[in-house]
Design a protein around this motif. Structure first.
Motif: not given
Length: 325
Positions: A126-127, A130, A167-168
């Motif tokens: 995820v990081r 993003v 969701r990010r």
């Protein structure tokens, strides 16, 4: 027909991607994917030089008039390939979609943007997803732990990783790792993705340029027949289970270092597998998805079946559940 932000933005009929695969992402496979209405990627570094890549792009154009892209995988190496030259070859050939993977594509984005090239960046966390959106990519493909090749070091499967990333992000998200059919496509859409990327499934097709012996082994294998190698070196790769990959795991589990397995994991040995069909000659990538693969169809059959099954699930079985409630 299923239409998502991804399929609309990237100009393809179906929200299905064939990502770049070393030695596999060549014109025969990619053009077949394009002709089926999905998005295929030539693998730049499969070609020995930028000039060879230009010729492969031209060859692919002779086989399809539909959109396709080029994968540019950026890896830290002692002697890196001439990435800038590969980038220029992509742009000057008029390719309008690029899949990046490996290290951050930030240094390449200004020139891609200047020439209206859309960038889909593949990542495993995820990081990193993003960060990819922050630097300006147009879409993100996120690999769950089920995937072939490099799943990263977080060990997060798609069932959690996909919605966590969705969701990010505000850019379209493509789900990768473990997808083979319409069931997976519907699941990915439900989890917040806007399409799927399939590797092992496209590897095991008629048009895939690997030896039939490799395809037959994928059909015979189950979801249990992979190994995670190079774990202790934090360079984890999921590959097919064979005598070579099991030996690599054994050596490193016993305290060995990369020098002790270098020859076993060499790219030359892996290429021998692809070309000869000797599935014990070296390591070769395969995902858990092989447990769901039981045939060697054409690419068109794969895409058509996937879309039809997804549509039937959405309009049939899932709708019936809602009525029952």
């Amino acid at each position: 027909m299923l239409t998502t932000r991804f399929s609309t933005a990237f100009g393809v009929e179906h929200p299905i991607v064939q990502g770049g695969m070393q030695w596999v992402g060549v014109a025969e496979l990619v053009s077949a994917v394009a002709n089926a209405g999905a998005l295929g990627f030539l693998t730049a570094l499969t070609q020995p030089t930028p000039e060879a890549l230009v010729k492969e792009i031209e060859r692919c154009r002779e086989m399809t008039d539909k959109p396709f892209g080029v994968n540019l995988t950026i890896l830290p190496t002692i002697t890196p390939p001439p990435y800038d030259e590969y980038r220029r070859a992509i742009i000057e050939s008029g390719v309008t979609v690029v899949e990046t993977a490996g290290s951050s594509p930030e240094a390449h984005l200004p020139e891609f943007r200047a020439h209206n090239v859309k960038v889909l960046h593949k990542c495993t966390s995820v990081r990193h997803a993003v960060k990819a959106e922050e630097i300006g990519v147009d879409a993100v493909s996120i690999d769950g732990f089920e995937c072939a090749g490099h799943p990263g070091e977080d060990d997060i499967p798609g069932l959690v990783l996909i919605p966590a990333a969705a969701r990010r992000l505000t850019v379209p998200l493509i789900a990768s790792g473990g997808f083979t059919d319409g069931r997976g496509l519907v699941a990915a859409l439900a989890l917040g993705a806007e399409g799927i990327s399939m590797g092992t499934r496209f590897l095991c097709t008629v048009e895939s340029p690997v030896h039939p012996g490799v395809k037959e082994r994928i059909v015979a294998n189950t979801e249990l027949d992979t190994e995670l190698i190079l774990r202790s070196l934090r360079n984890t790769a999921r590959v097919a289970s064979n005598s070579v990959s099991r030996k690599v795991v054994e050596i490193l589990d016993d305290g060995g270092e990369f020098a002790d397995v270098r020859q076993l994991v060499s790219g030359a040995r892996g290429r021998t597998v692809v070309d000869s069909g000797d599935v014990e000659a070296g390591i070769w990538s395969a995902g858990l998805a092989q447990g769901l693969i039981d045939d060697i169809p054409t690419v068109d059959d794969v895409v058509r079946r996937t879309v039809a099954e997804a549509d039937d699930l959405i309009s049939g079985r899932l709708t019936a559940f809602r009525r029952a409630a």
